[in-house]
Design a protein around this motif. Structure first.
Motif, PDB file in Angstrom:
ATOM      1  N   VAL A   1       0.851  -1.191   0.000  1.00 24.73           N
ATOM      2  CA  VAL A   1       0.000   0.000   0.000  1.00 24.73           C
ATOM      3  C   VAL A   1       0.888   1.243   0.000  1.00 24.73           C
ATOM      4  O   VAL A   1       1.734   1.414   0.883  1.00 24.73           O
ATOM      5  CB  VAL A   1      -0.946   0.004   1.224  1.00 24.73           C
ATOM      6  CG1 VAL A   1      -1.763   1.295   1.266  1.00 24.73           C
ATOM      7  CG2 VAL A   1      -1.865  -1.203   1.174  1.00 24.73           C
ATOM      8  N   VAL A   2       0.693   2.097  -0.985  1.00 27.36           N
ATOM      9  CA  VAL A   2       1.577   3.256  -1.147  1.00 27.36           C
ATOM     10  C   VAL A   2       1.285   4.323  -0.110  1.00 27.36           C
ATOM     11  O   VAL A   2       2.197   4.897   0.502  1.00 27.36           O
ATOM     12  CB  VAL A   2       1.431   3.833  -2.579  1.00 27.36           C
ATOM     13  CG1 VAL A   2       2.284   5.088  -2.727  1.00 27.36           C
ATOM     14  CG2 VAL A   2       1.791   2.785  -3.607  1.00 27.36           C
ATOM     15  N   SER A   3       0.018   4.594   0.139  1.00 26.27           N
ATOM     16  CA  SER A   3      -0.365   5.662   1.059  1.00 26.27           C
ATOM     17  C   SER A   3      -0.061   5.261   2.498  1.00 26.27           C
ATOM     18  O   SER A   3      -0.591   4.255   3.002  1.00 26.27           O
ATOM     19  CB  SER A   3      -1.854   5.978   0.912  1.00 26.27           C
ATOM     20  OG  SER A   3      -2.269   6.907   1.892  1.00 26.27           O
ATOM     21  N   ARG A   4       0.779   6.016   3.174  1.00 28.25           N
ATOM     22  CA  ARG A   4       1.131   5.712   4.562  1.00 28.25           C
ATOM     23  C   ARG A   4      -0.090   5.844   5.470  1.00 28.25           C
ATOM     24  O   ARG A   4      -0.274   5.057   6.398  1.00 28.25           O
ATOM     25  CB  ARG A   4       2.245   6.643   5.027  1.00 28.25           C
ATOM     26  CG  ARG A   4       2.721   6.379   6.455  1.00 28.25           C
ATOM     27  CD  ARG A   4       3.782   7.372   6.858  1.00 28.25           C
ATOM     28  NE  ARG A   4       4.956   7.266   5.999  1.00 28.25           N
ATOM     29  CZ  ARG A   4       5.963   6.426   6.232  1.00 28.25           C
ATOM     30  NH1 ARG A   4       5.925   5.625   7.293  1.00 28.25           N
ATOM     31  NH2 ARG A   4       7.004   6.397   5.430  1.00 28.25           N
ATOM     32  N   ARG A   5      -0.923   6.854   5.227  1.00 30.91           N
ATOM     33  CA  ARG A   5      -2.104   7.063   6.063  1.00 30.91           C
ATOM     34  C   ARG A   5      -3.096   5.918   5.908  1.00 30.91           C
ATOM     35  O   ARG A   5      -3.644   5.422   6.889  1.00 30.91           O
ATOM     36  CB  ARG A   5      -2.765   8.388   5.702  1.00 30.91           C
ATOM     37  CG  ARG A   5      -3.987   8.730   6.550  1.00 30.91           C
ATOM     38  CD  ARG A   5      -4.488  10.132   6.263  1.00 30.91           C
ATOM     39  NE  ARG A   5      -3.462  11.118   6.583  1.00 30.91           N
ATOM     40  CZ  ARG A   5      -3.628  12.433   6.414  1.00 30.91           C
ATOM     41  NH1 ARG A   5      -4.780  12.898   5.906  1.00 30.91           N
ATOM     42  NH2 ARG A   5      -2.660  13.271   6.734  1.00 30.91           N
ATOM     43  N   LEU A   6      -3.313   5.477   4.677  1.00 27.27           N
ATOM     44  CA  LEU A   6      -4.217   4.347   4.448  1.00 27.27           C
ATOM     45  C   LEU A   6      -3.662   3.074   5.059  1.00 27.27           C
ATOM     46  O   LEU A   6      -4.403   2.286   5.663  1.00 27.27           O
ATOM     47  CB  LEU A   6      -4.434   4.156   2.946  1.00 27.27           C
ATOM     48  CG  LEU A   6      -5.318   2.967   2.533  1.00 27.27           C
ATOM     49  CD1 LEU A   6      -6.712   3.103   3.130  1.00 27.27           C
ATOM     50  CD2 LEU A   6      -5.387   2.852   1.017  1.00 27.27           C
ATOM     51  N   ARG A   7      -2.356   2.856   4.938  1.00 29.77           N
ATOM     52  CA  ARG A   7      -1.737   1.664   5.516  1.00 29.77           C
ATOM     53  C   ARG A   7      -1.872   1.671   7.033  1.00 29.77           C
ATOM     54  O   ARG A   7      -2.166   0.635   7.641  1.00 29.77           O
ATOM     55  CB  ARG A   7      -0.271   1.588   5.101  1.00 29.77           C
ATOM     56  CG  ARG A   7       0.425   0.334   5.610  1.00 29.77           C
ATOM     57  CD  ARG A   7       1.764   0.102   4.928  1.00 29.77           C
ATOM     58  NE  ARG A   7       2.710   1.178   5.209  1.00 29.77           N
ATOM     59  CZ  ARG A   7       3.164   2.009   4.294  1.00 29.77           C
ATOM     60  NH1 ARG A   7       2.759   1.909   3.028  1.00 29.77           N
ATOM     61  NH2 ARG A   7       4.040   2.958   4.611  1.00 29.77           N
ATOM     62  N   SER A   8      -1.679   2.809   7.669  1.00 35.66           N
ATOM     63  CA  SER A   8      -1.813   2.904   9.123  1.00 35.66           C
ATOM     64  C   SER A   8      -3.249   2.640   9.563  1.00 35.66           C
ATOM     65  O   SER A   8      -3.485   1.975  10.582  1.00 35.66           O
ATOM     66  CB  SER A   8      -1.371   4.292   9.603  1.00 35.66           C
ATOM     67  OG  SER A   8      -0.016   4.523   9.293  1.00 35.66           O
TER      68      SER A   8
END
Length: 293
Positions: free
Chosen positions: A91-98
């Motif tokens: 997952v590229v987006s750090r916020r989405l991954r978190s």
């Protein structure tokens, strides 16, 4: 910093381990003013408790259920945290991954009482799924009381509760893989699947083998609270495992000697499995839990 954890292990694990001597005695709790005096005053009977244990058909039922459940979970549950870690890492987006990590980690902190209650409310005879089926003229199926699918039920509960937590180690292992390997593979024309097969999975292999060894060593401890909560709903034949067998035999019926023998047998088998798995890890060129002398 490690002193509290070491003290915890000493008080609640290593010192109680000395009580395994009860497995070789005709333990009488009234033969002394304290538990230690009762153990010391009880007569030695050798392997009599083990002979009685192996003659008990309920013990073999519990052992068979334990092996079936742990094999099923090892085949179908163990690879899922690896797959989830790889997906989260992509997952590229750090916020989405978190956000995804928080959602899948959260059930690990729920008690088994809450987890079982959640499944009852969703899949039980009066649960959401059953009510929805009745409203649409379909006869519902009470999954929570069906012994034929109990092994799938408890594995699904464990999966929902702990699959997110199991990804933590694999995510850490993924960050340790040298990114230049991916760049070199990509420059050689390797697509995403080939990079996964030739870079990611080999990088995870030492961690996978280590956790697999530990899982095998703990294979006969499939859980206590999860099964004791659902034992009455599906019956002893389906839900009795070694942990619940030791509890009912050793504490409920107060047959402490045979109960201790069952617990010691389970620990001995776990040790043998760890040694075998560790030897196999050495054969495949991995370090395993401990190195050879």
């Amino acid at each position: 910093m490690t002193a509290p954890a070491a003290l915890l292990l000493l008080v609640f694990h290593y010192i109680p381990t000395l009580g395994n001597i009860v497995a070789f005695k005709d333990y009488d709790q009234w033969s002394g003013d304290t538990a230690v005096e009762a153990i010391l005053n009880s007569p030695w009977i050798g392997f009599t408790n083990f002979a009685e244990l192996f003659r008990d058909s309920q013990f073999w039922d519990a052992l068979r259920n334990t092996l079936a459940i742990t094999t099923f979970q090892l085949v179908f549950f163990f690879p899922l945290p690896i797959a989830l870690a790889i997906l989260l890492n992509s997952v590229v987006s750090r916020r989405l991954r978190s956000f995804i990590q928080t959602v899948v980690y959260l059930p690990h902190f729920f008690s088994w009482v809450l987890v079982v209650t959640f499944f009852v409310q969703m899949l039980g005879g009066a649960g959401l799924l059953a009510q929805t089926l009745r409203d649409n003229g379909v006869q519902p199926w009470d999954v929570m009381t069906d012994p034929d699918v109990f092994i799938v039920l408890v594995s699904t509960e464990s999966l929902w509760k702990d699959v997110g937590w199991g990804t933590i180690v694999f995510l850490a292992a993924l960050t340790a893989i040298d990114q230049s390997l991916y760049e070199a593979a990509a420059s050689d024309g390797a697509n995403r699947w080939r990079r996964l097969w030739h870079v990611t999975l080999p990088g995870l292999r030492p961690v996978v083998i280590l956790l697999l060894i530990l899982q095998l060593g703990n294979s006969l401890s499939v859980g206590f609270e999860q099964f004791i909560l659902q034992r009455d709903a599906v019956g002893r034949q389906a839900a009795e495992v070694l942990d619940t067998y030791v509890y009912y035999l050793g504490l409920v019926t107060q047959d402490y000697g045979v109960g201790a023998a069952a617990g010691l047998f389970k620990a001995a088998i776990g040790l043998v499995l760890i040694l075998i798995a560790n030897r196999l890890a050495h054969r495949f060129g991995e370090q395993g839990v401990f190195v050879r002398s």
